[in-house]
Write an enzyme that holds these catalytic residues in place. Sequence first.
Site, PDB file in Angstrom:
ATOM      1  N   HIS A  72      -3.482  13.782  -4.076  1.00 32.73           N
ATOM      2  CA  HIS A  72      -4.695  13.898  -4.906  1.00 32.73           C
ATOM      3  C   HIS A  72      -4.485  14.817  -6.111  1.00 32.73           C
ATOM      4  O   HIS A  72      -5.371  14.916  -6.966  1.00 32.73           O
ATOM      5  CB  HIS A  72      -5.875  14.429  -4.084  1.00 32.73           C
TER       6      HIS A  72
ATOM      7  N   ASP B 299      -1.440   6.752   3.027  1.00 36.96           N
ATOM      8  CA  ASP B 299      -2.524   7.649   3.439  1.00 36.96           C
ATOM      9  C   ASP B 299      -3.849   6.866   3.377  1.00 36.96           C
ATOM     10  O   ASP B 299      -3.991   5.924   2.598  1.00 36.96           O
ATOM     11  CB  ASP B 299      -2.569   8.851   2.486  1.00 36.96           C
TER      12      ASP B 299
ATOM     13  N   HIS C 164      -6.574   7.751   2.104  1.00 40.25           N
ATOM     14  CA  HIS C 164      -7.263   7.951   0.827  1.00 40.25           C
ATOM     15  C   HIS C 164      -6.408   7.477  -0.348  1.00 40.25           C
ATOM     16  O   HIS C 164      -5.177   7.489  -0.279  1.00 40.25           O
ATOM     17  CB  HIS C 164      -7.576   9.440   0.633  1.00 40.25           C
TER      18      HIS C 164
ATOM     19  N   ASP D  46      -4.031   9.542   8.535  1.00 40.25           N
ATOM     20  CA  ASP D  46      -5.492   9.631   8.674  1.00 40.25           C
ATOM     21  C   ASP D  46      -6.136   8.245   8.738  1.00 40.25           C
ATOM     22  O   ASP D  46      -7.358   8.112   8.716  1.00 40.25           O
ATOM     23  CB  ASP D  46      -6.126  10.509   7.576  1.00 40.25           C
TER      24      ASP D  46
HETATM   25  C1  SP5 Z   1      -4.528  14.454   1.665  1.00 33.15           C
HETATM   26  C2  SP5 Z   1      -5.861  13.988   2.178  1.00 33.15           C
HETATM   27  O1  SP5 Z   1      -5.894  13.217   3.125  1.00 33.15           O
HETATM   28  N1  SP5 Z   1      -6.967  14.483   1.609  1.00 33.15           N
HETATM   29  C3  SP5 Z   1      -8.263  14.058   2.028  1.00 33.15           C
HETATM   30  C4  SP5 Z   1      -9.356  14.937   1.587  1.00 33.15           C
HETATM   31  C5  SP5 Z   1     -10.703  14.386   1.990  1.00 33.15           C
HETATM   32  N2  SP5 Z   1     -11.741  15.336   1.819  1.00 33.15           N
HETATM   33  C6  SP5 Z   1     -13.114  14.867   1.739  1.00 33.15           C
HETATM   34  C7  SP5 Z   1     -13.464  13.987   2.899  1.00 33.15           C
HETATM   35  C8  SP5 Z   1     -14.878  13.437   2.868  1.00 33.15           C
HETATM   36  C9  SP5 Z   1     -14.992  12.591   4.122  1.00 33.15           C
HETATM   37  N3  SP5 Z   1     -16.307  12.235   4.508  1.00 33.15           N
HETATM   38  C10 SP5 Z   1     -16.569  12.485   5.912  1.00 33.15           C
HETATM   39  C11 SP5 Z   1     -16.692  11.243   6.725  1.00 33.15           C
HETATM   40  C12 SP5 Z   1     -16.723  11.544   8.198  1.00 33.15           C
HETATM   41  N4  SP5 Z   1     -16.553  10.324   8.958  1.00 33.15           N
HETATM   42 ZN    ZN Z   2      -5.862  11.225   3.269  1.00 34.99          ZN
END
Ligand code: SP5
Ligand code: ZN
Length: 373
Positions: free
Chosen positions: A159, A200, A202, A308
């Site tokens: 990110h 990943d 995300h 994840d």
């Molecule tokens: C590297 C990496 O995996 N970074 C991810 C950061 C995510 N942070 C914000 C997550 C918001 C998630 N929403 C919660 C949903 C619960 N099911």
């Molecule tokens: Zn991630």
Amino acid sequence: MKVFWDPICLLHDPPYEILSGNKVPYFESPARLQVIKKELEEHPSLFQLELTDSSSGGIDITGHVETVHGRGYLNYLRNAYDEWVRDGGSAVPLSDNIFSGHRLTPPSGRAKVHVDSLSPVAKAGYYCFDLSLTYSSAIASVNCRNVGVFALCRPPGHHAGTSLSGGYCFINNVAVAAQFLQGFNQRPTDKPSVAILDVDYHHGNGTQEIFYSDPSVLYVSLHAEDDYPYFTGSTTEKGINDGVGTNINYPLPRGTQDSDYCAALSNAVEEIKKFDPGYLLLRFFVFLYRGLNLSLRLIEHLISLGVDTFIDDPIGDFKLSPSCYTRIGQIVADLGKPTLFVMEGGYHIEMIGKNVRAVLQGFEEQGTTDVRP
Ligand code: SP5
Ligand code: ZN
């Protein structure tokens, strides 16, 4: 498989984060690295752990990190915490999901802001879109590059953009590795091509941004659509200028299961094969690499390895089973290329070690049976 790690990567340890308005323990914890390390150490015939000594010897990576991120941003990371506390900020700094617009969308021009003269709070808003602050740990993380197949590093990186932190990421480890592998002082036209495959959960908005106009780096990402970081990762983001065609996104719906995930991954792998005209020739080098140990110059595929996507991950909403991770490793091995895996996300502490091991083991075992000249 060689595994590089550095105990400095354990130092970054914020007590909590703000998630959906709630104060919760920081998911991206040092325990993640410890659990993976322990799991790999229990299989010494497969994994050889080596320390990356960031304090002595080896290659000085500072120049490579600066090439990717620029000095202004790195100085911010170095000094922000002290300035923040001096300015009356909490010793446990938390920026509550500040979204810094200038880097979330594909680049269209730079904001003209004199960042150095801003207050620490404003600087955080400029450089971050959520996070707390660290420097040495992030530097140690990127230093886990070396001649390795798996960089067991944290904080993660995908990110982090040229001048943007967020999503637990500060320095884009895989981007620095790609830049390093391409050779520091080469003319752009001489650069060898590198492919980055990001599995990943995300979207790696930072990696995408860094290489968006660079035709020598193919960025391919599988990720959840309409989830964090929300504003990037659509199929329409294909690169810009000379880089058009070298950015490929595979957004997948929440709830995605093994079969759909692996189908998309196989498509992604086919795109990577198309990117590389020397693909068949290079299968031969893989044989050499297995026989003669790994030469850094031969690493051409970088995998941003997040787990994840796991069904019980506390942040991600995919539904991959443990056995899918072996399959992911096998599919990546089908590319038949020397590959550096770089650790990204994955927050289910009990299973993170097993899932990471499954990917790496799947890659190794598939590689030794399939990858022959
Ligand atoms: C590297 C990496 O995996 N970074 C991810 C950061 C995510 N942070 C914000 C997550 C918001 C998630 N929403 C919660 C949903 C619960 N099911
Ligand atoms: Zn991630």
